[in-house]
Each structure stands twice: as C-alpha cells, then as structure tokens.
Design an enzyme around this catalytic site. Structure first.
Site, mmCIF file in Angstrom:
data_model
loop_
_atom_site.group_PDB
_atom_site.id
_atom_site.type_symbol
_atom_site.label_atom_id
_atom_site.label_comp_id
_atom_site.label_asym_id
_atom_site.label_seq_id
_atom_site.Cartn_x
_atom_site.Cartn_y
_atom_site.Cartn_z
ATOM 1 N N ASN A 166 -10.767 -14.094 1.815
ATOM 2 C CA ASN A 166 -10.256 -15.497 2.043
ATOM 3 C C ASN A 166 -10.210 -16.077 3.442
ATOM 4 O O ASN A 166 -10.479 -17.080 4.033
ATOM 5 C CB ASN A 166 -9.045 -15.893 1.414
ATOM 6 C CG ASN A 166 -8.499 -17.333 1.688
ATOM 7 O OD1 ASN A 166 -8.777 -18.365 1.237
ATOM 8 N ND2 ASN A 166 -7.318 -17.469 2.394
ATOM 9 N N ASP A 226 -8.879 -18.933 7.597
ATOM 10 C CA ASP A 226 -9.669 -18.856 6.265
ATOM 11 C C ASP A 226 -11.052 -19.141 6.659
ATOM 12 O O ASP A 226 -11.570 -19.601 7.643
ATOM 13 C CB ASP A 226 -9.352 -20.131 5.669
ATOM 14 C CG ASP A 226 -7.913 -19.779 4.881
ATOM 15 O OD1 ASP A 226 -7.242 -19.285 5.529
ATOM 16 O OD2 ASP A 226 -7.828 -20.087 3.549
ATOM 17 N N ASP A 257 -8.065 -10.215 -3.149
ATOM 18 C CA ASP A 257 -6.855 -10.923 -2.401
ATOM 19 C C ASP A 257 -7.147 -12.327 -2.475
ATOM 20 O O ASP A 257 -7.935 -12.917 -2.098
ATOM 21 C CB ASP A 257 -6.516 -10.202 -1.068
ATOM 22 C CG ASP A 257 -5.429 -10.691 -0.354
ATOM 23 O OD1 ASP A 257 -4.284 -10.496 -0.658
ATOM 24 O OD2 ASP A 257 -5.612 -11.528 0.614
ATOM 25 N N GLU A 298 -6.578 -11.477 -7.735
ATOM 26 C CA GLU A 298 -4.769 -11.980 -7.293
ATOM 27 C C GLU A 298 -5.009 -13.365 -7.382
ATOM 28 O O GLU A 298 -5.464 -14.128 -6.370
ATOM 29 C CB GLU A 298 -4.543 -11.450 -6.106
ATOM 30 C CG GLU A 298 -3.199 -11.792 -5.837
ATOM 31 C CD GLU A 298 -2.422 -11.991 -4.302
ATOM 32 O OE1 GLU A 298 -1.208 -11.633 -3.978
ATOM 33 O OE2 GLU A 298 -3.507 -12.263 -3.560
#
Ligand code: CA
Length: 568
Positions: A166, A226, A257, A298
C-alpha cells in the site's frame, strides 16, 4: 531509553541501506520500469492482465489444512549474538515448530509460517520498505533466506511473507526520486498542490508536505507514503515483485498488509471498487506464477465487507477480526453463544471455509494480557479456535502465554526460550528488552510440564492435524442447559466429532445436548478421543435432531473434551 534505542537501531539500518541501495542520481537516468532491480528476470513489458480473465476458483489448497505460525523475525531467535533475531535463528528453531516427523509429539506441529516483513526497512518492524527485491541485512542474506525456505519445506512447512505494497518507506529511492516533478517516479505517489481538507480513514491526518512543497498522501504516517495504484508502472512493478518472490526465491504466498487501502486517496480511501478489481487482477498474476501460492489479506473490518475480497476470485483468505474479538470477548464474559454466532457469520460469508482465524497478532494486545494472566481462559480460547473451522494463525509466543500490551514494541518482544540470561533468545542484550516474566514463563520450563499452555497447544494442534473433521467438517453448534458449555458437532466426510469446553468458572454436571436438525440419524456411540475418558450412546431422530442427551461426565472450569461419534 526505548525510544532512543529505536532511533539508534533505525539509523544503523539506514547506514547499512545507503551502501547497498542505488543512488537516486543513477536511478534518475533510467525509466522507472528499468530501474527496479538487476536481479529480477521477469520482463517488465508484461501486459497487465484484465480483471475479466480471472481463473476459476481453485479452493482447498494446502492452506486449508494448515496451522500457521506468525513470526516477527527480529524477535524469534538470534543465531549470531547481535541481539537481533535472524533467518539462521529461525532455521535453528524449526524443529521446535515442526521437526517433520509425524511420529514425534515434542514439536508444536504448525505446518506453515507467516514471516512479518523481511525486506530492508529503516524501522524495527519493517512495514516501510526501501527495497522490494532484497532481504533485510540484519536478518541475513538472500542465501540464508533460501536456506530457510529449503529447511522449512523439508519439514513440510510452507512459508508466506508479508507483502507491504500500500505504501513504501519515505526513504525508498522511488519516493526520493518522486520529489522531482519531472522524474518518471513522480506519479508513483499521490500528490496535491494544496493540502486537501480530507481526513484519513480513521480521522487522522493523511497528507504531508514534502521537500518539493507538494503534499503527498500517506494514511499511516509521513514515513509511509501511499503508492499510486492508478499508475501502470506501479502495478507492473508490484506484479514483478510478486513473481520475483514466488518464482525466483520460492516463497509459498503472501500476507497482504493494509489490503483495503491500495486504491485510495482524497475522500475514497478504503474498499473501493478499484481495490477489489485490483485483487482479482493480482490473483491472476500470482496463480499464473504458482497455482499453489496462497494469499491472505489484512482487511481489518467487518466480515460482510471482507467477503467482497474473497469468494475464490480475489484473495484466497481474509483474517477474521470479528471472530477474534468474539472469541476473546466471549471467553472473557463468558458467553459461548457469542462465539457460535461469530463462527456462523464467518461461514455464512465464506461458505467454503476459506477464512483465517486468530486470537491476536502483532497489532493487538497479547492473549495472556487480555485475560489478565488467567491461564485457563488462554487455554480455552486456544482450544476453541484450534478446533474450529477456518485456517488458524498462532502468533509467536502465544503458545507459551507471553504477555504484552501496547505500545507495539511490547507485544513484539523477544521469544522467551529459557530462564537463562537474555531468555535464551540471544547471548547478548536483545534489540528490545524481554518481558520481565521470562524466568517464570518460557519454552524450556513449559516443555516438561504436562499442564503447561505449550503442551496444550501441542496436543490440540496434533488433534487438528490428525482429524479432518476439525479442519473442514461442517460446524453445528449444539444447545445445552449448561449455558457456559461450548459444545460443537463437526461433521466431516470421514468422521464425526464433538468438541466440548466449559467456558465458565464453575464445574458443571448432567449437562444436556440438543440439536434441531442435521444430516445424521439413528444411534451413534459417543466416545472421547482426547480429554477425560467416557463413552455413551447418542440418538438422532429422522430429522437429525437430538433432544436432551445427558453428558455422562462433569466438566470442571476450563475442561475440554473431544469425542467421536461412530454409527452403530
Ligand atoms: Ca542476529
């Protein structure tokens, strides 16, 4: 003290990185796709697959039968006496996890490992990566890592790695280059000339000013900008990173993640359609590279939202955060019905059972601390999820009841191997101080204690490995007039089991078991296969119902039993 130590460690890692990371000046002379890595063999000109090309769901991979173990490499075992855990340290402890011999019972019996981030990073935890094609030199070399994979595979242990995509580190050469508006890397991140008046997903600041005067999007903190997933080169690079670790290195999959934030910026930040589409596309890349590779995400939200990511077209599995809360909260309460409800929710949204269960992880308070040191409750919670549906993940140290509450460093402390100096983790002071209780709570002492939490974990994981009904059998909660009894019928293809645990504080006797309907009928012998010995006969009517069967044994607080039903 702790903060100072972390800063020093961070600086040391940065110094190591400077010598092995391409200089930004050199990067600037190449296009971004050319500069990814010298070592990757995969072409960077590969077309990005269309989301519509998704292959048919290939369920029931090896992970369906696995018990995972989450390892924070820095804290597991230090092989070379520098106070930092490493790959060779894990290799030395593999026999503790699973010696590969099904005839021994002195190992924990886990069959898969999730390694928290192993890439170079300026932070102690590694969730901000500076080089996606290398391993953290503090943990060892790529040769060491490949040796770990080989030794794990020899023992029947699959290994997946944390996949942190990410965001990158703000020290990643990509981001360093991206400061330059004329650089090919500029569009790899999300920029705004003015600071947008939009908070992050949980109300936090998500925009920070860079040295170039622009504001960049970083939902976790300024050190983790990001990535811009609208940029095709970013996508191709992430796909190439996936291929590199699966194909060139040989990992068995990825734990993704912060998966719900990939396509996000401004006021569209989580669970966007673009993010869901991205995972369907990425699935194709992963499965084309290795059809046996496993992906688990996640996606830290409710199970209904999570289900949008799974279902055989996106991620193979999702971590069940609702279920974790329900098991812990309702063992604490204690209200077994709440646990049954959470399992039924998970099964409703993931009817194929492809969901991942856990009690805690590296982001949450450790189980033993949640229960205030109550070993019985920690054992009950372990029994429930290790005999339940889904794919269980044990957080390192959970099996010996390690304690720890936030801040994060305190739930990621070194593994307590023995009462020796430095807890048997290292021959020197560890990167982070061990828990004060390591002399009283450690692997060596619990190893020979038949009542220890370690031996409970060993026994229940062995039961799970031996009985497919515990892994994949249908989940049928039974009713009881003993309200703090947690009785579940598990109907598999080849066997039928019932799991029983007294979640309450008082002993209970003459408990009834009832069931409204099922696929069973007639008389079955009921015989314990683990826990207190008993045998009886249980009768199902033509609708598969059971009415008021009386358990022939009393159950003390925390007492657990697994029994088998055999048709008469
Ligand atoms: Ca070391």
């Amino acid at each position: 003290m702790r903060m100072l130590k972390r800063i020093v460690i961070g600086l040391c890692i940065v110094l190591v990185l400077v010598s092995c990371t391409p200089k930004p000046v050199e990067l600037a002379t190449k296009t971004p796709s050319e500069s990814q890595t010298e070592t990757q063999e995969t072409s960077t000109t590969t077309e990005i697959p269309e989301a519509t090309q998704v292959s048919a769901p290939d369920q029931a991979g090896w992970w369906t039968d696995a018990v995972f173990y989450e390892i924070f490499v820095r804290s597991f075992y230090d092989s070379d006496g520098d106070g930092v855990g490493d790959f060779q340290g894990i290799i030395e402890k593999l026999d503790y996890l699973n010696d590969g011999d099904p005839n021994t019972n002195g190992d924990l019996g886990i069959t898969a490992i999730w390694l928290m981030p192993i890439n170079p990073s300026p932070s102690y935890h590694g969730y901000d990566i500076t080089n996606y094609f290398a391993v953290n030199p503090e943990y060892g070399t790529m040769t060491d890592f490949k040796q770990l994979l080989e030794e794990a595979h020899k023992r029947g242990i699959h290994v997946i790695m944390d996949f942190v995509i990410n965001h990158t580190s703000s020290q990643n050469p990509w981001f360093v280059q991206a400061q330059d508006k004329t650089s090919g890397f500029h569009d790899w991140y999300v920029w705004s000339p003015e600071k947008p008046n939009v908070a992050g997903p949980w109300g936090q600041n998500a925009w920070y000013q860079a040295g170039n005067g622009l504001f960049y999007y970083a939902i976790f903190w300024s050190g983790m900008p990001d990535l811009n997933f609208k940029n095709a080169q970013v996508n191709q690079t992430i796909f190439n990173i996936s291929r590199f670790w699966l194909d060139n290195v040989g990992v068995d999959g990825f734990r993704v993640d912060a998966a719900r934030y990939l396509h996000g910026e401004f006021d569209l930040q989580q669970d966007t359609e673009d993010t869901l589409t991205w995972f369907r596309t990425w699935r194709q890349v992963v499965k084309d590279t290795n059809p046996e590779a496993f992906t688990v995400g996640e996606v830290w939200t409710d199970v209904k939202t999570q289900s949008r990511y799974g279902g055989g077209t996106g991620l193979d599995s999702l971590f069940m955060f609702d279920l974790s809360d329900a098991i812990l909260g309702n063992v604490f309460a204690p209200v077994p019905l709440g646990i049954m409800g959470a399992y039924e929710d998970a099964i409703y949204y993931f009817p194929d059972g492809q969901f991942s269960t856990f009690l805690t992880n590296h982001d949450t308070q450790r189980v033993m601390s949640f229960f205030g040191g109550n070993v019985t409750k920690a054992k009950v919670a372990a029994f429930i999820y290790l005999t339940g549906p889904g794919i269980p993940f044990v957080y390192y140290g959970e099996e010996i009841g390690m304690v720890g509450s936030k801040p994060d460093e305190y739930i990621r402390t070194p593994m307590q191997w023995s009462a020796n100096e430095h807890g048997g983790f290292s021959t020197t002071a560890s990167w982070e101080a061990l828990n004060d209780n390591y002399e009283d709570s450690n692997v060596a002492d619990q190893d020979g204690d038949p009542d220890s939490i370690l031996n409970l974990y060993r026994e229940v994981i062995a039961l799970r490995n031996a009985h497919s009904a515990l892994r994949t059998g249908a989940y049928l909660p039974l009713q009881s007039d003993c309200r703090q009894l947690y009785p579940v019928l598990r109907v598999g293809d080849d066997e039928i089991l019932v799991t029983l645990v007294n979640v309450g504080r008082l002993s209970m006797e003459d408990c009834t078991l009832s069931l409204g309907s099922s696929s069973l009928s007639g008389e079955y012998s009921l015989q314990s296969i683990w826990g207190e010995a008993f045998s009886s006969t249980i009768t199902f009517d033509a609708n598969g119902a059971v009415s008021g069967f009386v358990l022939p044994i009393a159950l003390e607080a925390g007492q657990m039993v697994v029994a088998e039903l055999i048709k008469k």
